[in-house]
Scaffold this active site. Structure first.
Site, PDB file in Angstrom:
ATOM      1  N   GLN A 171       0.825  -1.205   0.000  1.00 22.40           N
ATOM      2  CA  GLN A 171       0.000   0.000   0.000  1.00 22.40           C
ATOM      3  C   GLN A 171       0.861   1.257   0.000  1.00 22.40           C
ATOM      4  O   GLN A 171       0.588   2.207  -0.740  1.00 22.40           O
ATOM      5  CB  GLN A 171      -0.942  -0.011   1.200  1.00 22.40           C
ATOM      6  CG  GLN A 171      -2.002  -1.091   1.138  1.00 22.40           C
ATOM      7  CD  GLN A 171      -2.862  -1.137   2.387  1.00 22.40           C
ATOM      8  OE1 GLN A 171      -2.734  -0.300   3.270  1.00 22.40           O
ATOM      9  NE2 GLN A 171      -3.740  -2.129   2.462  1.00 22.40           N
ATOM     10  N   THR A 195       6.963  -6.731  -2.473  1.00 26.45           N
ATOM     11  CA  THR A 195       5.565  -6.832  -2.072  1.00 26.45           C
ATOM     12  C   THR A 195       4.721  -7.041  -3.323  1.00 26.45           C
ATOM     13  O   THR A 195       5.235  -6.998  -4.449  1.00 26.45           O
ATOM     14  CB  THR A 195       5.115  -5.566  -1.333  1.00 26.45           C
ATOM     15  OG1 THR A 195       5.280  -4.433  -2.197  1.00 26.45           O
ATOM     16  CG2 THR A 195       5.930  -5.355  -0.059  1.00 26.45           C
ATOM     17  N   ASP A 319      -1.554 -11.591   4.074  1.00 27.68           N
ATOM     18  CA  ASP A 319      -2.994 -11.640   4.319  1.00 27.68           C
ATOM     19  C   ASP A 319      -3.496 -13.042   4.645  1.00 27.68           C
ATOM     20  O   ASP A 319      -4.583 -13.194   5.218  1.00 27.68           O
ATOM     21  CB  ASP A 319      -3.762 -11.100   3.108  1.00 27.68           C
ATOM     22  CG  ASP A 319      -3.719  -9.586   3.029  1.00 27.68           C
ATOM     23  OD1 ASP A 319      -3.413  -8.944   4.049  1.00 27.68           O
ATOM     24  OD2 ASP A 319      -3.990  -9.042   1.939  1.00 27.68           O
TER      25      ASP A 319
END
Length: 435
Positions: A171, A195, A319
């Protein structure tokens, strides 16, 4: 033992990709069509906030040839700097993706904006958002604790940045990319630990591998972005819950269709294979730069506990860790995790939430600053066990899966958070279940 069977096309669309297609559509010149956009509350929040900023967005539902409902989103935009000032605060609800990535865009707009969220989001750390944007010339104000509200006074144009990402965060990387698209010059991002790379794939940014193994992403500012269509695959993070369901059963026959298999997202499949599962994939193909295919769980199970002690692997499965931890504990009585301090900054402190709730199910746990371990089970409780979800969708779904294989009746203190990412979670599992 319960079994679960069937071929399923209606997994939730990828949450991460849905956010990014909408944000990039708002920055693109022309008409962006997004097929299979997510109906989850987080992704709908991104659309709502963009509409509050004057973006022309239309959304419709349709039935696929297989009879499943999908959503199509059409975004019309004139490109960079086409947003208009909102007359009110922008409500990001529970969506950390929305508030963080949108901040990178708003930092480049010639107006002031305030971003807020629900009670959970208003506690989440945002200093990593403010630091690079401040360096680029925007004025960012946070609460005294470094949490929202985020007050942004944009600058046009922003200054380019050379950003070294010390803490892995897709993010934060994406918000810097979005800001850099508006900068007056060439920006560079150095990523020591990779990422998820959806933003780079959508924008055609090819990282340069450095001698030390890090990746350098080069972004040319103020370059026109032409609108293009996107198709969103099924969410691999959502699929993980159903993979765990099948593996804990050991007797199921499940095919999960059209799941995203991007190597920065589907690393959990490799981990589970190392732990003894087969988990073949079929019908693999690439659409819009994203690999997708079908995951098969047929009479499959794990035979060894998961032990995760590599920072890159943690980044790839960040996640999925809640479900993997519960799966490993339930199947083998053991689990080990390190280098995962980032879990404490998610919708909840996921390390604490997992340890607390696994202990309620009789597991012996030790909590670390950057992870935890499960070293056995003293008892398998009966009766009713209440799980504290902390309004975290991944905690809620992980223990809901555990409930199918527990002697106790597991009750979630709140299951409304599941709608954030997987609105049809319970109905889909009901359709799979055979007793």
């Amino acid at each position: 033992m319960k079994t679960f069977n069937g071929t399923f096309f209606n997994l939730p669309p990828d949450k991460s990709i849905s956010h990014r297609t909408a944000l990039i559509g708002a920055l693109s010149n022309g008409i962006t069509e997004i097929t299979n956009y997510s109906a989850g509350l987080d992704n709908q929040t991104t659309l709502s906030v963009l509409q509050s900023l004057g973006v022309d967005i239309q959304q419709e539902s349709f039935l696929t040839n297989d009879g499943y409902e999908q959503r199509k989103v059409v975004i019309k935009s004139s490109g960079l700097w086409s947003l208009s000032r909102s007359k009110r605060e922008l409500m990001c609800n529970n969506s950390g993706s929305t508030i963080r990535m949108l901040s990178g865009i708003l930092a480049a707009q010639p107006f002031r904006t305030t971003l807020v969220g629900d009670h959970s989001l208003m506690k989440r750390p945002m200093r990593r958002v403010a630091e690079p944007l401040t360096q680029m010339g925007a004025s960012i104000k946070l609460s005294e604790t470094g949490a929202p509200p985020i007050e942004i006074e944009g600058k046009k144009p922003l200054s380019p940045i050379q950003f070294y990402q010390k803490i892995p965060s897709a993010q934060v990387k994406s918000l810097v990319i979005f800001a850099a698209l508006h900068a007056d010059g060439i920006s560079e991002i150095i990523e020591p630990i990779q990422t998820r790379n959806h933003t780079e794939l959508m924008l055609g940014l090819e990282p340069e591998l450095q001698p030390d193994g890090s990746r350098k992403i080069v972004i040319e500012g103020q370059k026109n972005i032409e609108a293009k269509p996107f198709t969103v695959p099924a969410d691999p993070s959502g699929a993980c819950f159903l993979v765990a369901l099948g593996l804990l059963s050991g007797k199921s026959d499940i095919r999960l269709k059209n799941v995203g298999l991007n190597h920065t997202r589907a690393g959990y499949l490799s981990l589970l294979r190392e732990a003894g599962a087969k988990l073949p994939t079929e019908n693999n193909r690439t659409i819009g730069g994203e690999l997708l295919g079908d995951i098969i769980i047929s009479n499959d199970y794990i035979t060894k506990p998961l032990r995760i002690n590599d920072a890159q692997i943690v980044s790839d499965i960040i996640d999925e860790i809640p479900m993997l931890a519960v799966l490993s504990a339930m199947a083998t009585g053991e689990f080990e995790l390190h280098h995962a301090a980032e879990l404490r900054a998610k919708e909840s402190d996921r390390i604490h939430a997992l340890v607390m709730n696994l202990q309620r199910l009789g597991f012996v746990c030790e909590e670390y600053k950057d992870g935890f371990c499960v070293t056995g089970r003293t008892h398998n409780p009966t009766g009713t066990i209440e799980i504290t979800t902390f309004y975290d969708h991944r905690i809620a779904m992980s223990f809901a899966i555990a409930g199918h294989f527990s002697n106790a009746e597991i009750q979630l203190d709140d299951n409304s958070s599941i709608a954030v990412s997987f609105p049809n979670f319970f109905s889909l599992i009901d359709s799979m279940q055979k007793t």
